[in-house]
Write a protein that holds these residues in place. Structure first.
Motif, PDB file in Angstrom:
ATOM      1  N   MET A 186      38.446  50.471  34.956  1.00 57.26           N
ATOM      2  CA  MET A 186      38.664  49.589  36.107  1.00 57.26           C
ATOM      3  C   MET A 186      37.869  48.293  35.946  1.00 57.26           C
ATOM      4  N   ILE A 187      36.633  48.428  35.505  1.00 62.93           N
ATOM      5  CA  ILE A 187      35.797  47.245  35.289  1.00 62.93           C
ATOM      6  C   ILE A 187      36.368  46.380  34.181  1.00 62.93           C
ATOM      7  N   MET A 188      36.870  47.014  33.113  1.00 65.48           N
ATOM      8  CA  MET A 188      37.379  46.243  31.991  1.00 65.48           C
ATOM      9  C   MET A 188      38.708  45.560  32.320  1.00 65.48           C
ATOM     10  N   LYS A 189      39.483  46.092  33.254  1.00 64.83           N
ATOM     11  CA  LYS A 189      40.666  45.355  33.709  1.00 64.83           C
ATOM     12  C   LYS A 189      40.242  43.998  34.256  1.00 64.83           C
ATOM     13  N   ASP A 190      39.176  44.015  35.044  1.00 63.77           N
ATOM     14  CA  ASP A 190      38.672  42.764  35.615  1.00 63.77           C
ATOM     15  C   ASP A 190      38.165  41.834  34.520  1.00 63.77           C
ATOM     16  N   GLN A 191      37.444  42.391  33.547  1.00 62.58           N
ATOM     17  CA  GLN A 191      36.928  41.581  32.448  1.00 62.58           C
ATOM     18  C   GLN A 191      38.065  40.987  31.624  1.00 62.58           C
ATOM     19  N   MET A 192      39.126  41.753  31.435  1.00 64.77           N
ATOM     20  CA  MET A 192      40.272  41.235  30.681  1.00 64.77           C
ATOM     21  C   MET A 192      40.936  40.080  31.422  1.00 64.77           C
ATOM     22  N   ARG A 193      41.104  40.229  32.732  1.00 67.89           N
ATOM     23  CA  ARG A 193      41.683  39.121  33.511  1.00 67.89           C
ATOM     24  C   ARG A 193      40.833  37.876  33.361  1.00 67.89           C
ATOM     25  N   ASP A 330      30.986  44.241  44.730  1.00 64.39           N
ATOM     26  CA  ASP A 330      31.774  43.661  43.643  1.00 64.39           C
ATOM     27  C   ASP A 330      32.795  44.667  43.109  1.00 64.39           C
ATOM     28  N   PHE A 331      32.357  45.924  42.938  1.00 68.68           N
ATOM     29  CA  PHE A 331      33.261  46.938  42.403  1.00 68.68           C
ATOM     30  C   PHE A 331      34.396  47.238  43.388  1.00 68.68           C
ATOM     31  N   TYR A 332      34.072  47.289  44.662  1.00 73.83           N
ATOM     32  CA  TYR A 332      35.103  47.470  45.694  1.00 73.83           C
ATOM     33  C   TYR A 332      36.164  46.378  45.569  1.00 73.83           C
ATOM     34  N   ASN A 333      35.716  45.144  45.364  1.00 78.53           N
ATOM     35  CA  ASN A 333      36.648  44.027  45.228  1.00 78.53           C
ATOM     36  C   ASN A 333      37.452  44.128  43.931  1.00 78.53           C
ATOM     37  N   VAL A 334      36.826  44.641  42.865  1.00 78.01           N
ATOM     38  CA  VAL A 334      37.552  44.869  41.613  1.00 78.01           C
ATOM     39  C   VAL A 334      38.657  45.893  41.838  1.00 78.01           C
ATOM     40  N   MET A 335      38.342  46.965  42.568  1.00 73.56           N
ATOM     41  CA  MET A 335      39.361  47.975  42.854  1.00 73.56           C
ATOM     42  C   MET A 335      40.527  47.375  43.640  1.00 73.56           C
ATOM     43  N   LYS A 336      40.226  46.480  44.582  1.00 74.38           N
ATOM     44  CA  LYS A 336      41.298  45.829  45.334  1.00 74.38           C
ATOM     45  C   LYS A 336      42.127  44.927  44.418  1.00 74.38           C
ATOM     46  N   ALA A 337      41.454  44.170  43.568  1.00 78.03           N
ATOM     47  CA  ALA A 337      42.170  43.263  42.671  1.00 78.03           C
ATOM     48  C   ALA A 337      43.046  44.040  41.688  1.00 78.03           C
ATOM     49  N   ASN A 338      42.584  45.244  41.298  1.00 75.64           N
ATOM     50  CA  ASN A 338      43.345  46.084  40.369  1.00 75.64           C
ATOM     51  C   ASN A 338      44.522  46.782  41.043  1.00 75.64           C
ATOM     52  N   GLY A 339      44.508  46.823  42.373  1.00 76.04           N
ATOM     53  CA  GLY A 339      45.512  47.595  43.082  1.00 76.04           C
ATOM     54  C   GLY A 339      45.113  49.048  43.287  1.00 76.04           C
ATOM     55  N   ASP A 340      43.847  49.393  42.962  1.00 72.57           N
ATOM     56  CA  ASP A 340      43.362  50.759  43.165  1.00 72.57           C
ATOM     57  C   ASP A 340      43.031  51.020  44.630  1.00 72.57           C
ATOM     58  N   ILE A 341      42.791  49.954  45.377  1.00 76.27           N
ATOM     59  CA  ILE A 341      42.629  49.988  46.829  1.00 76.27           C
ATOM     60  C   ILE A 341      43.643  49.013  47.405  1.00 76.27           C
TER      61      ILE A 341
END
Length: 387
Positions: A186-193, A330-341
């Motif tokens: 999940m974190i690396m999805k954000d890093q890739m973006r 920050d992680f909560y926001n990453v989950m939202k950006a990923n569509g996990d939340i």
């Protein structure tokens, strides 16, 4: 970013937990401490009085002679040592010395653990952060009060493709094997973006466990995979390599947290502070006495001392008691950006992290050991992590 891992240990799979499996390592090297948050003696005296504590002789226990009994029920998964400081504090008798009775209650999975908290059947779950963020996004009365581990995830690939995945652009057009309730991918999805990777071309395939991730990469069913601490070494023994640790891109990235409920905080705050005091004492022991730390955790887990040493001191996870409000948000926001939340979920995770319990405990323990460089460093990091 290549990391060279020892091949000497054949890892047991027992300790690999679905949420963020494997063992942690010690915190980062100690930096020069800031004294901005260092409490005055008057503030320390007030904390000790508030929680019924006394400064002990020889800096042993802090429990006073209060007639009140403090009890907590804490979730545990088998004989795993991912929540290493909880296990160590329990095995060393630190909870009892702090006037606290702690029952380690077995849970089958993290969702069951959080449900037990919402039903008042469990006080603390020291595992996972993904379920906590998910439950909060759905309106659950849950609060993070402390940390367990940080970072801890690794990328695994075939040796001939190692260089390909040391550049995040190498993930374009690839299939990535992962396990859903694990923070690394999940974190690396954000890093890739952030690196400009065309995420429409990257396929994340969710499998049932980290061994399945390893096998998928070995067989070519996936180009690359993400595993949790412990399994990166297991993957190497099976012929894979580690192009990078997630911590290389996201230092101190949040992983397992200590979660409780608002009701428990209201009813049992003195017990929670004593819990954190005992955990911080365990962390001090981890730094000061590796032999005792390894022996106690090996006896509890049934694993070899070499394996435990790897988990606690040499793996890619870092033990971290700090709740790290900023990184949880920050992680909560990453989950939202990923569509996990769900994107429509409220942005209120900051209201579900209470770092003050940890700060009170750290202030009390630092007053007992004022010259301890690791405790000083934890205090200096508190502001950056929580304010």
């Amino acid at each position: 970013m290549k990391r060279t891992l020892s091949l000497a240990l054949a890892l047991m799979l027992v300790l690999s937990l679905a949420a963020c499996a494997g063992g942690p390592q010690t915190a980062s090297p100690v930096s020069s401490p800031s004294t901005a948050l260092t409490p005055t003696q008057g503030e320390i005296d007030a904390l000790n009085e508030k929680y019924g504590l006394e400064k002990p002789e020889n800096t042993a226990s802090a429990a006073g002679d209060s007639a009140e009994t403090y009890t907590l029920t804490v979730g545990q998964m088998g004989t795993g040592i991912k929540a290493a400081m909880v296990v160590l504090a329990h095995e060393m008798g630190y909870y009892e010395e702090e006037g606290l009775s702690v029952e380690l209650s077995q849970i089958s999975n993290l969702n069951d653990g959080l449900t037990a908290i919402t039903l008042g059947k469990l006080d603390i779950l020291p595992f996972g952060v993904i379920p906590t963020c998910t439950f909060v996004s759905q309106g659950a009365d849950l609060t993070v009060i402390g940390g367990t581990i940080a970072e801890g995830s690794a990328c695994v690939a075939l040796p001939e493709r190692e260089a390909e995945f040391q550049d995040l652009k190498g993930f374009e057009g690839k299939t990535v094997a992962c396990v859903r309730p694990e923070t690394g991918h999940m974190i690396m999805k954000d890093q890739m973006r952030r690196a400009g990777v065309d995420m429409d071309t990257v396929t994340f395939t969710e499998l049932d466990g980290f061994q399945s991730v390893v096998e998928a990469v070995l067989k070519g069913a996936a180009d690359v995979g993400f595993v949790n601490s412990g399994f990166e070494q297991n993957a190497e023994t099976q012929g894979l390599v580690v192009p990078f640790f997630v911590g290389d891109y996201a230092p101190n990235a949040v992983c397992c947290r200590q979660t409780t409920s608002g009701a428990v905080i209201a009813e049992k705050r003195p017990a929670l502070v004593r819990f954190e005091i005992a955990n911080l004492r365990a962390m001090k022991l981890m730094y000061d006495d590796p032999d005792t730390t390894i022996a106690k955790l090996a006896a509890f887990s049934g694993q070899s001392e070499d394996y435990v040493k790897y988990c606690i001191y040499d793996g890619c996870m870092k033990i971290s008691m700090d709740p790290s409000l900023n990184r949880v948000v920050d992680f909560y926001n990453v989950m939202k950006a990923n569509g996990d939340i769900d994107a429509s979920a409220p942005d209120n995770m900051d209201g579900h992290v209470d770092p003050s319990i940890y700060l009170d405990a750290l202030s009390i323990v630092l007053e007992r050991y004022p010259d301890d460089a690791h405790l000083q460093d934890m205090m200096s990091q508190y502001s950056a992590n929580n304010e």
